[in-house]
Write a protein that holds these residues in place. Structure first.
Motif, PDB file in Angstrom:
ATOM      1  N   MET A 190      16.123  -2.295   1.924  1.00 44.99           N
ATOM      2  CA  MET A 190      15.767  -1.117   2.867  1.00 44.99           C
ATOM      3  C   MET A 190      16.031   0.268   1.996  1.00 44.99           C
ATOM      4  SD  MET A 190      14.234  -2.096   4.973  1.00 44.99           S
ATOM      5  CE  MET A 190      13.612  -1.084   6.581  1.00 44.99           C
ATOM      6  N   ARG A 191      17.010   0.007   0.649  1.00 49.01           N
ATOM      7  CA  ARG A 191      17.006   1.129   0.571  1.00 49.01           C
ATOM      8  C   ARG A 191      15.581   1.635  -1.227  1.00 49.01           C
ATOM      9  NH1 ARG A 191      22.431   0.707  -3.300  1.00 49.01           N
ATOM     10  NH2 ARG A 191      22.031  -1.419  -3.453  1.00 49.01           N
ATOM     11  N   GLN A 192      15.064  -0.013  -1.270  1.00 48.47           N
ATOM     12  CA  GLN A 192      14.264   1.424  -2.233  1.00 48.47           C
ATOM     13  C   GLN A 192      12.988   1.580  -1.178  1.00 48.47           C
ATOM     14  OE1 GLN A 192      14.736  -2.397  -1.937  1.00 48.47           O
ATOM     15  NE2 GLN A 192      15.096  -3.144  -4.115  1.00 48.47           N
ATOM     16  N   LEU A 193      12.848   1.676  -0.250  1.00 50.82           N
ATOM     17  CA  LEU A 193      11.700   2.441   0.377  1.00 50.82           C
ATOM     18  C   LEU A 193      12.796   4.260   0.942  1.00 50.82           C
ATOM     19  CD1 LEU A 193      10.994   0.016   3.395  1.00 50.82           C
ATOM     20  CD2 LEU A 193      10.096   0.024   1.271  1.00 50.82           C
ATOM     21  N   ASN A 194      13.815   4.063   1.064  1.00 50.18           N
ATOM     22  CA  ASN A 194      13.834   5.306   1.169  1.00 50.18           C
ATOM     23  C   ASN A 194      13.401   6.934  -0.644  1.00 50.18           C
ATOM     24  OD1 ASN A 194      15.058   5.402   3.520  1.00 50.18           O
ATOM     25  ND2 ASN A 194      16.756   4.732   2.989  1.00 50.18           N
ATOM     26  N   LYS A 195      13.218   5.876  -1.294  1.00 49.67           N
ATOM     27  CA  LYS A 195      12.386   6.568  -2.874  1.00 49.67           C
ATOM     28  C   LYS A 195      11.299   7.541  -2.233  1.00 49.67           C
ATOM     29  CE  LYS A 195      13.827   3.007  -6.152  1.00 49.67           C
ATOM     30  NZ  LYS A 195      13.077   2.190  -6.863  1.00 49.67           N
ATOM     31  N   LYS A 196      11.177   8.377  -3.219  1.00 48.03           N
ATOM     32  CA  LYS A 196      10.196   9.378  -2.743  1.00 48.03           C
ATOM     33  C   LYS A 196       8.742   9.666  -3.698  1.00 48.03           C
ATOM     34  CE  LYS A 196      12.976  12.588  -1.241  1.00 48.03           C
ATOM     35  NZ  LYS A 196      13.066  12.209   0.786  1.00 48.03           N
ATOM     36  N   ASP A 197       8.563   7.791  -3.738  1.00 46.79           N
ATOM     37  CA  ASP A 197       7.595   7.889  -4.679  1.00 46.79           C
ATOM     38  C   ASP A 197       6.369   7.131  -3.494  1.00 46.79           C
ATOM     39  OD1 ASP A 197       6.854   4.997  -4.691  1.00 46.79           O
ATOM     40  OD2 ASP A 197       9.299   5.437  -5.274  1.00 46.79           O
ATOM     41  N   GLY A 198       5.269   7.781  -3.713  1.00 42.48           N
ATOM     42  CA  GLY A 198       4.073   7.045  -2.443  1.00 42.48           C
ATOM     43  C   GLY A 198       4.409   5.482  -2.339  1.00 42.48           C
ATOM     44  N   ALA A 199       4.140   5.120  -2.866  1.00 45.98           N
ATOM     45  CA  ALA A 199       3.810   3.904  -2.430  1.00 45.98           C
ATOM     46  C   ALA A 199       5.266   2.997  -1.821  1.00 45.98           C
ATOM     47  CB  ALA A 199       4.359   2.771  -4.219  1.00 45.98           C
ATOM     48  N   SER A 200       6.712   3.665  -1.756  1.00 43.23           N
ATOM     49  CA  SER A 200       7.861   3.824  -0.857  1.00 43.23           C
ATOM     50  C   SER A 200       7.600   3.925   0.607  1.00 43.23           C
ATOM     51  CB  SER A 200       9.447   4.370  -2.017  1.00 43.23           C
ATOM     52  OG  SER A 200       9.288   3.508  -3.153  1.00 43.23           O
ATOM     53  N   ARG A 201       7.000   5.621   0.086  1.00 43.26           N
ATOM     54  CA  ARG A 201       6.877   6.210   1.432  1.00 43.26           C
ATOM     55  C   ARG A 201       5.779   5.308   2.485  1.00 43.26           C
ATOM     56  NH1 ARG A 201       6.279  12.773   0.231  1.00 43.26           N
ATOM     57  NH2 ARG A 201       8.637  12.240  -0.825  1.00 43.26           N
ATOM     58  N   LEU A 202       5.104   4.614   1.713  1.00 47.16           N
ATOM     59  CA  LEU A 202       3.344   4.334   2.586  1.00 47.16           C
ATOM     60  C   LEU A 202       4.260   2.980   3.002  1.00 47.16           C
ATOM     61  CD1 LEU A 202       0.327   4.013   3.273  1.00 47.16           C
ATOM     62  CD2 LEU A 202       0.625   3.000   1.021  1.00 47.16           C
ATOM     63  N   ALA A 203       5.041   2.133   2.556  1.00 44.40           N
ATOM     64  CA  ALA A 203       5.939   0.793   2.420  1.00 44.40           C
ATOM     65  C   ALA A 203       6.421   1.243   3.949  1.00 44.40           C
ATOM     66  CB  ALA A 203       6.234   0.110   2.167  1.00 44.40           C
ATOM     67  N   LYS A 204       7.258   2.247   3.964  1.00 42.70           N
ATOM     68  CA  LYS A 204       8.455   2.478   4.975  1.00 42.70           C
ATOM     69  C   LYS A 204       7.566   2.892   6.329  1.00 42.70           C
ATOM     70  CE  LYS A 204      12.456   6.018   5.794  1.00 42.70           C
ATOM     71  NZ  LYS A 204      12.555   4.452   7.135  1.00 42.70           N
ATOM     72  N   ILE A 205       6.131   3.764   6.099  1.00 38.32           N
ATOM     73  CA  ILE A 205       5.625   4.061   7.179  1.00 38.32           C
ATOM     74  C   ILE A 205       4.798   2.459   8.047  1.00 38.32           C
ATOM     75  CG2 ILE A 205       3.097   4.590   7.518  1.00 38.32           C
ATOM     76  CD1 ILE A 205       3.786   6.792   5.763  1.00 38.32           C
ATOM     77  N   PHE A 206       4.730   1.494   6.695  1.00 40.98           N
ATOM     78  CA  PHE A 206       4.129  -0.041   7.693  1.00 40.98           C
ATOM     79  C   PHE A 206       5.580  -0.147   8.297  1.00 40.98           C
ATOM     80  CE2 PHE A 206       1.125  -0.050   4.036  1.00 40.98           C
ATOM     81  CZ  PHE A 206      -0.055   0.609   4.908  1.00 40.98           C
ATOM     82  N   VAL A 207       6.440  -0.868   7.266  1.00 33.60           N
ATOM     83  CA  VAL A 207       7.608  -0.985   8.136  1.00 33.60           C
ATOM     84  C   VAL A 207       8.317  -0.688   9.339  1.00 33.60           C
ATOM     85  CG1 VAL A 207      10.348  -1.557   7.998  1.00 33.60           C
ATOM     86  CG2 VAL A 207       8.624  -2.463   5.982  1.00 33.60           C
ATOM     87  N   ASP A 208       8.229   0.815   9.511  1.00 31.61           N
ATOM     88  CA  ASP A 208       9.092   1.370  11.364  1.00 31.61           C
ATOM     89  C   ASP A 208       7.117   1.445  11.921  1.00 31.61           C
ATOM     90  OD1 ASP A 208      10.949   2.007   9.516  1.00 31.61           O
ATOM     91  OD2 ASP A 208      10.132   4.208   9.037  1.00 31.61           O
ATOM     92  N   ALA A 209       6.281   1.497  11.109  1.00 37.73           N
ATOM     93  CA  ALA A 209       5.386   1.776  12.516  1.00 37.73           C
ATOM     94  C   ALA A 209       4.959   0.311  13.448  1.00 37.73           C
ATOM     95  CB  ALA A 209       3.465   2.197  11.861  1.00 37.73           C
ATOM     96  N   THR A 210       4.424   1.287  15.087  1.00 36.31           N
ATOM     97  CA  THR A 210       4.439  -0.569  15.467  1.00 36.31           C
ATOM     98  C   THR A 210       2.868  -0.242  16.001  1.00 36.31           C
ATOM     99  OG1 THR A 210       4.271   0.944  17.552  1.00 36.31           O
ATOM    100  CG2 THR A 210       6.493  -0.180  17.026  1.00 36.31           C
ATOM    101  N   ASP A 211       1.953   0.453  15.379  1.00 41.76           N
ATOM    102  CA  ASP A 211       0.553   0.378  15.454  1.00 41.76           C
ATOM    103  C   ASP A 211      -0.029   1.272  14.461  1.00 41.76           C
ATOM    104  OD1 ASP A 211      -0.250  -0.333  18.334  1.00 41.76           O
ATOM    105  OD2 ASP A 211       2.231   0.592  18.777  1.00 41.76           O
ATOM    106  N   LEU A 212      -0.863   0.678  13.910  1.00 43.27           N
ATOM    107  CA  LEU A 212      -1.417   1.431  12.879  1.00 43.27           C
ATOM    108  C   LEU A 212      -3.486   1.551  12.690  1.00 43.27           C
ATOM    109  CD1 LEU A 212       0.229  -0.341  10.382  1.00 43.27           C
ATOM    110  CD2 LEU A 212       0.153   1.829   9.616  1.00 43.27           C
ATOM    111  N   THR A 213      -3.614   2.936  11.937  1.00 38.52           N
ATOM    112  CA  THR A 213      -5.331   2.326  12.579  1.00 38.52           C
ATOM    113  C   THR A 213      -5.430   3.191  10.733  1.00 38.52           C
ATOM    114  OG1 THR A 213      -5.040   3.065  14.456  1.00 38.52           O
ATOM    115  CG2 THR A 213      -7.430   3.766  13.016  1.00 38.52           C
ATOM    116  N   PHE A 214      -6.585   2.076  10.412  1.00 42.14           N
ATOM    117  CA  PHE A 214      -6.798   2.359   8.861  1.00 42.14           C
ATOM    118  C   PHE A 214      -8.732   2.408   8.964  1.00 42.14           C
ATOM    119  CE2 PHE A 214      -3.750  -0.876   7.849  1.00 42.14           C
ATOM    120  CZ  PHE A 214      -3.241  -0.518   6.828  1.00 42.14           C
ATOM    121  N   LEU A 215      -8.793   3.898   8.682  1.00 41.02           N
ATOM    122  CA  LEU A 215     -10.077   4.514   8.624  1.00 41.02           C
ATOM    123  C   LEU A 215     -10.856   4.209   7.007  1.00 41.02           C
ATOM    124  CD1 LEU A 215      -9.120   7.890   9.916  1.00 41.02           C
ATOM    125  CD2 LEU A 215     -10.496   6.262  11.287  1.00 41.02           C
ATOM    126  N   LEU A 216     -11.550   3.545   6.603  1.00 39.60           N
ATOM    127  CA  LEU A 216     -12.725   2.769   6.040  1.00 39.60           C
ATOM    128  C   LEU A 216     -13.492   2.903   5.273  1.00 39.60           C
ATOM    129  CD1 LEU A 216     -10.594  -0.934   5.523  1.00 39.60           C
ATOM    130  CD2 LEU A 216      -9.381   1.278   5.326  1.00 39.60           C
TER     131      LEU A 216
END
Length: 70
Positions: free
Chosen positions: A1-27
């Protein structure tokens, strides 16, 4: 889980995915001509396929995923 605390965009997005219970994608369905290059790997040529793969993984993780297409 330490990798998800990095400041790069991929880590931040992955952290959102892991922490969230509900997600909405607008495509958007617009085709980007730059991504239609036949030299691109097949898996990278269509954004909707990539997003569908991500959604499948998130659903397997028990996330509630909603997709809205424009």
């Amino acid at each position: 889980m330490r990798q998800l605390n990095k400041k790069d965009g991929a880590s931040r997005l992955a952290k959102i995915f892991v922490d969230a219970t509900d997600l909405t994608f607008l495509l958007g369905k617009a085709v980007n001509p730059a991504h239609q290059n036949p030299d691109f790997p097949k898996d990278l040529s269509i954004k909707l396929n990539i997003v569908r793969d991500i959604i499948t993984i998130l659903e397997k993780m028990g996330k509630n995923v909603t997709v809205k297409y424009f």
